[in-house]
Design a protein around this motif. Structure first.
Motif, mmCIF file in Angstrom:
data_model
loop_
_atom_site.group_PDB
_atom_site.id
_atom_site.type_symbol
_atom_site.label_atom_id
_atom_site.label_comp_id
_atom_site.label_asym_id
_atom_site.label_seq_id
_atom_site.Cartn_x
_atom_site.Cartn_y
_atom_site.Cartn_z
ATOM 1 N N ARG A 313 0.834 -1.202 0.000
ATOM 2 C CA ARG A 313 0.000 0.000 0.000
ATOM 3 C C ARG A 313 0.864 1.244 0.000
ATOM 4 O O ARG A 313 0.365 2.340 -0.177
ATOM 5 N N SER A 314 2.152 1.120 0.215
ATOM 6 C CA SER A 314 3.135 2.201 0.238
ATOM 7 C C SER A 314 3.975 2.141 1.495
ATOM 8 O O SER A 314 4.768 3.038 1.742
ATOM 9 N N GLY A 315 3.826 1.083 2.312
ATOM 10 C CA GLY A 315 4.583 0.978 3.554
ATOM 11 C C GLY A 315 6.072 0.828 3.327
ATOM 12 O O GLY A 315 6.884 1.497 3.956
ATOM 13 N N GLY A 316 6.457 -0.080 2.435
ATOM 14 C CA GLY A 316 7.856 -0.195 2.054
ATOM 15 C C GLY A 316 8.701 -1.111 2.904
ATOM 16 O O GLY A 316 9.870 -1.336 2.578
ATOM 17 N N PHE A 317 8.178 -1.666 3.998
ATOM 18 C CA PHE A 317 8.946 -2.618 4.808
ATOM 19 C C PHE A 317 8.832 -4.008 4.196
ATOM 20 O O PHE A 317 7.816 -4.358 3.593
ATOM 21 N N SER A 318 9.862 -4.808 4.390
ATOM 22 C CA SER A 318 9.818 -6.173 3.881
ATOM 23 C C SER A 318 10.653 -7.081 4.784
ATOM 24 O O SER A 318 11.673 -6.668 5.321
ATOM 25 N N THR A 319 10.180 -8.305 4.931
ATOM 26 C CA THR A 319 10.908 -9.306 5.712
ATOM 27 C C THR A 319 11.529 -10.359 4.809
ATOM 28 O O THR A 319 12.124 -11.310 5.305
ATOM 29 N N ILE A 320 11.377 -10.196 3.501
ATOM 30 C CA ILE A 320 11.987 -11.094 2.529
ATOM 31 C C ILE A 320 12.688 -10.260 1.465
ATOM 32 O O ILE A 320 12.459 -9.044 1.356
ATOM 33 N N ASP A 321 13.528 -10.895 0.684
ATOM 34 C CA ASP A 321 14.227 -10.227 -0.406
ATOM 35 C C ASP A 321 13.299 -10.175 -1.614
ATOM 36 O O ASP A 321 12.857 -11.208 -2.117
ATOM 37 N N MET A 322 12.996 -8.963 -2.095
ATOM 38 C CA MET A 322 12.069 -8.813 -3.208
ATOM 39 C C MET A 322 12.562 -9.510 -4.473
ATOM 40 O O MET A 322 11.773 -9.976 -5.295
ATOM 41 N N SER A 323 13.862 -9.614 -4.649
ATOM 42 C CA SER A 323 14.401 -10.254 -5.843
ATOM 43 C C SER A 323 14.173 -11.763 -5.837
ATOM 44 O O SER A 323 14.340 -12.421 -6.868
ATOM 45 N N PHE A 418 9.782 -2.803 -11.427
ATOM 46 C CA PHE A 418 9.418 -2.901 -10.012
ATOM 47 C C PHE A 418 9.920 -1.680 -9.244
ATOM 48 O O PHE A 418 9.160 -1.034 -8.517
ATOM 49 N N ASP A 419 11.195 -1.354 -9.384
ATOM 50 C CA ASP A 419 11.759 -0.241 -8.621
ATOM 51 C C ASP A 419 11.213 1.106 -9.082
ATOM 52 O O ASP A 419 11.030 2.024 -8.264
ATOM 53 N N VAL A 420 10.940 1.249 -10.376
ATOM 54 C CA VAL A 420 10.389 2.512 -10.873
ATOM 55 C C VAL A 420 8.985 2.733 -10.331
ATOM 56 O O VAL A 420 8.644 3.831 -9.864
ATOM 57 N N ILE A 421 8.139 1.707 -10.375
ATOM 58 C CA ILE A 421 6.792 1.839 -9.819
ATOM 59 C C ILE A 421 6.859 2.103 -8.321
ATOM 60 O O ILE A 421 6.094 2.908 -7.779
ATOM 61 N N SER A 422 7.789 1.447 -7.633
ATOM 62 C CA SER A 422 7.967 1.696 -6.202
ATOM 63 C C SER A 422 8.346 3.147 -5.944
ATOM 64 O O SER A 422 7.885 3.756 -4.977
ATOM 65 N N GLY A 423 9.190 3.713 -6.810
ATOM 66 C CA GLY A 423 9.565 5.111 -6.663
ATOM 67 C C GLY A 423 8.416 6.043 -6.972
ATOM 68 O O GLY A 423 8.142 6.998 -6.227
ATOM 69 N N PHE A 424 7.690 5.794 -8.070
ATOM 70 C CA PHE A 424 6.551 6.638 -8.423
ATOM 71 C C PHE A 424 5.481 6.589 -7.345
ATOM 72 O O PHE A 424 4.897 7.611 -6.982
ATOM 73 N N ALA A 425 5.198 5.391 -6.839
ATOM 74 C CA ALA A 425 4.152 5.222 -5.831
ATOM 75 C C ALA A 425 4.653 5.509 -4.426
ATOM 76 O O ALA A 425 3.921 5.284 -3.459
ATOM 77 N N THR A 426 5.883 5.997 -4.290
ATOM 78 C CA THR A 426 6.520 6.312 -3.012
ATOM 79 C C THR A 426 6.356 5.140 -2.038
ATOM 80 O O THR A 426 6.006 5.343 -0.868
ATOM 81 N N CYS A 427 6.607 3.935 -2.533
ATOM 82 C CA CYS A 427 6.438 2.740 -1.706
ATOM 83 C C CYS A 427 7.719 2.418 -0.944
ATOM 84 O O CYS A 427 7.708 2.327 0.280
ATOM 85 N N GLY A 428 8.828 2.214 -1.658
ATOM 86 C CA GLY A 428 10.090 1.952 -0.987
ATOM 87 C C GLY A 428 10.584 0.528 -1.086
ATOM 88 O O GLY A 428 11.707 0.237 -0.694
ATOM 89 N N LEU A 429 9.754 -0.389 -1.598
ATOM 90 C CA LEU A 429 10.226 -1.753 -1.824
ATOM 91 C C LEU A 429 11.194 -1.763 -3.003
ATOM 92 O O LEU A 429 11.036 -1.001 -3.954
ATOM 93 N N SER A 430 12.194 -2.642 -2.955
ATOM 94 C CA SER A 430 13.207 -2.644 -4.000
ATOM 95 C C SER A 430 13.758 -4.046 -4.206
ATOM 96 O O SER A 430 13.855 -4.848 -3.265
ATOM 97 N N THR A 431 14.112 -4.337 -5.429
ATOM 98 C CA THR A 431 14.765 -5.600 -5.761
ATOM 99 C C THR A 431 16.274 -5.528 -5.544
ATOM 100 O O THR A 431 16.969 -6.517 -5.761
ATOM 101 N N GLY A 432 16.776 -4.374 -5.135
ATOM 102 C CA GLY A 432 18.204 -4.154 -4.979
ATOM 103 C C GLY A 432 18.800 -3.345 -6.115
ATOM 104 O O GLY A 432 19.969 -2.942 -6.055
ATOM 105 N N LEU A 433 17.989 -3.059 -7.138
ATOM 106 C CA LEU A 433 18.484 -2.304 -8.287
ATOM 107 C C LEU A 433 18.820 -0.867 -7.915
ATOM 108 O O LEU A 433 19.834 -0.317 -8.356
ATOM 109 N N THR A 434 17.984 -0.237 -7.101
ATOM 110 C CA THR A 434 18.162 1.181 -6.783
ATOM 111 C C THR A 434 19.505 1.450 -6.127
ATOM 112 O O THR A 434 20.159 2.456 -6.420
#
Length: 482
Positions: A313-323, A418-434
């Motif tokens: 929803r835009s929280g951006g926390f994760s307990t697993i690796d998105m990649s 994934f990372d671009v949408i996360s940036g646009f949506a100000t979410c913060g999840l990342s695959t490690g690319l950023t």
């Protein structure tokens, strides 16, 4: 000797330069409150960048300051409450740098529209009609374009002052309650009391503002088995993603749902549907993935799927690796992040009400109904046009940024998207690319975050101020569609 300047009522004008500047800003707020909001937002990013670039903001003696592109990226991610990082947030910044980021998250969480209204109120000592229209625009964007409308809304024009108070009070109250609830969990991890208070305050602010920054090296993974701590994070992110107009309406009439406006009902209904649907989808797609949830039982997998659905929803926390997610799960996460949270909230994306309006329009068209209806109320077509504009503008930003970053990095498209949408949506999840972006890629991503957080409603309101009403209609002709 020069005669004194004469002001209104024939009195000598002895105003200082500060008074003159205040009057100039007051005129700017009256004439174009939305552009003033964008200016203030950009100014805050500039100030935060300069502060983070100072040597005092970086931990370690003799290390020098943070490079400008890293400082700018972190400033944009902080003020835009995005949560994407290019440095280790737990070790890179000094206490001064962490304080700047902590304050920046709170300021960014208030939101560009409300922040501009508050500053305009402080500077001009009054809240003019146009500033009220701007502050109310999140709950009813059509007021910027066509003036007040008849349907009930979460926040009416005369209640903007109450909304501003609600923003400040609810933010502090929710963050304080979440912080107090988190302290025992942090203490149980072996941290001293001072560190526990700091980590709890940081996490509560980061969760409620939907930023996603973590103060400890392991981040939320350190609390992977602590259901209480994770539940508090879910609660804070959920409340932050609802939006202040919804919180304001619920605070007034939580016992009488019949009095809720269409905006409140649409936001709550669509949010809950997406939350449950996302959790079920992640459960189905990832239950046998050994790198994510495949090694856990049904109960743990179900809970972590709910945690993951909430964080999209835009929280951006994760307990697993998105990649490590399957490609299908990455695509589902892309869609959930693009939608985001509620209007006038700390979440980003195109907003859940925009999605709801599009579905209502499709449903009305399929039934042959003359207008969209929801909860016994008719929704004007102006809202549909605005919703379509929001989606097209958001898709354009994502497409341009994706192509640009893909060309710069030559990385896999699913990771870039994934990372671009996360940036646009100000979410913060990342695959490690950023984190591995070159400087030019960081500038592109920073621009994407800024455009996503400022929002298409604010840009539309800024453009609407210079639009003229057309006094004639051209001949009508229907093109072939579909």
């Amino acid at each position: 000797m020069r005669a004194p300047l004469v002001g209104r009522f024939g009195r000598p004008d002895n105003r200082s330069w500060l008074g003159t500047m205040r009057d100039a800003v007051d005129a700017f707020v009256r004439n174009s409150p939305s552009r003033f909001a964008i200016t203030v937002f950009a100014g805050l990013i500039l100030i935060t960048t300069l502060l983070l670039a100072l040597p005092i903001a970086r931990s370690g003696a003799g290390t020098g300051g943070t490079p400008l592109y890293d400082a700018l990226f972190t400033a944009v991610s902080t003020i835009c409450v995005t949560g994407l990082t290019v440095v280790d947030m737990a070790t890179h910044w000094s206490p001064f740098g962490n304080a700047v980021i902590f304050i920046g998250m709170n300021i960014g969480g208030v939101g560009v529209l409300t922040l501009a209204s508050i500053l305009g109120l402080v500077i001009s000592r009054r809240l003019g009609l146009r500033a009220k229209l701007m502050a109310a625009s999140d709950s009813n964007p059509s007021r910027i374009h066509v003036g007040p409308v008849a349907e009930r809304q979460a926040v009416r024009l005369g209640e903007v002052g109450g909304l501003l108070v609600t923003v400040a009070v609810s933010t502090l109250a929710i963050e304080a309650v979440i912080m107090i609830g988190m302290i025992p969990s942090v203490l149980a991890r072996g941290f001293d009391f001072g560190t526990s208070v700091w980590y709890s305050a940081y996490y509560s602010v980061s969760a409620f503002t939907n930023t996603g920054f973590a103060p400890n090296p392991l981040g939320p993974v350190a609390f992977f088995d602590d259901y209480w701590f994770q539940s508090l994070m879910i609660l804070a992110v959920f409340l932050g993603s609802l939006g202040f107009p919804v919180i304001f309406a619920l605070a007034r009439s939580w016992r009488t749902p019949r009095r809720w406006g269409v905006h409140v009902k649409l936001t709550l209904t669509t949010t809950l549907i997406l939350l449950v649907a996302g959790a079920i989808t992640f459960l189905i797609l990832e239950y046998n993935n050994p790198k994510t949830y495949g090694a856990y039982g049904l109960g743990k997998t179900l809970y972590e799927a709910l945690f993951m659905s909430t964080m999209t929803r835009s929280g951006g926390f994760s307990t697993i690796d998105m990649s490590d997610l399957y490609g299908s799960s990455l695509l589902v996460t892309d869609m959930l992040m693009f939608v985001g949270g509620g209007s006038a909230s700390t979440a980003g994306g195109i907003k859940v009400t925009t999605l709801a309006v599009l579905f209502l329009a499709a449903f009305a068209e399929a039934r042959g109904a003359p207008s969209m209806q929801a909860f016994g109320r008719r929704i004007p077509r102006d809202i549909l046009r605005l919703s379509v504009s929001v989606v097209l503008w958001g898709a354009t930003i994502v497409a341009v940024s994706t192509v640009t970053i893909a060309q710069i990095t030559k990385a896999p498209l699913d990771f870039v998207l994934f990372d671009v949408i996360s940036g646009f949506a100000t979410c913060g999840l990342s695959t490690g690319l950023t984190e591995s972006l070159p400087p030019e890629g960081k500038y592109v991503m920073a621009a994407t975050m800024f455009m996503g957080r400022v929002g298409t409603v604010t840009l539309a309101a800024a453009l609407a101020a210079s639009q003229r009403r057309q006094l004639f209609k051209r001949p009508e002709e229907r093109p072939i569609v579909g």
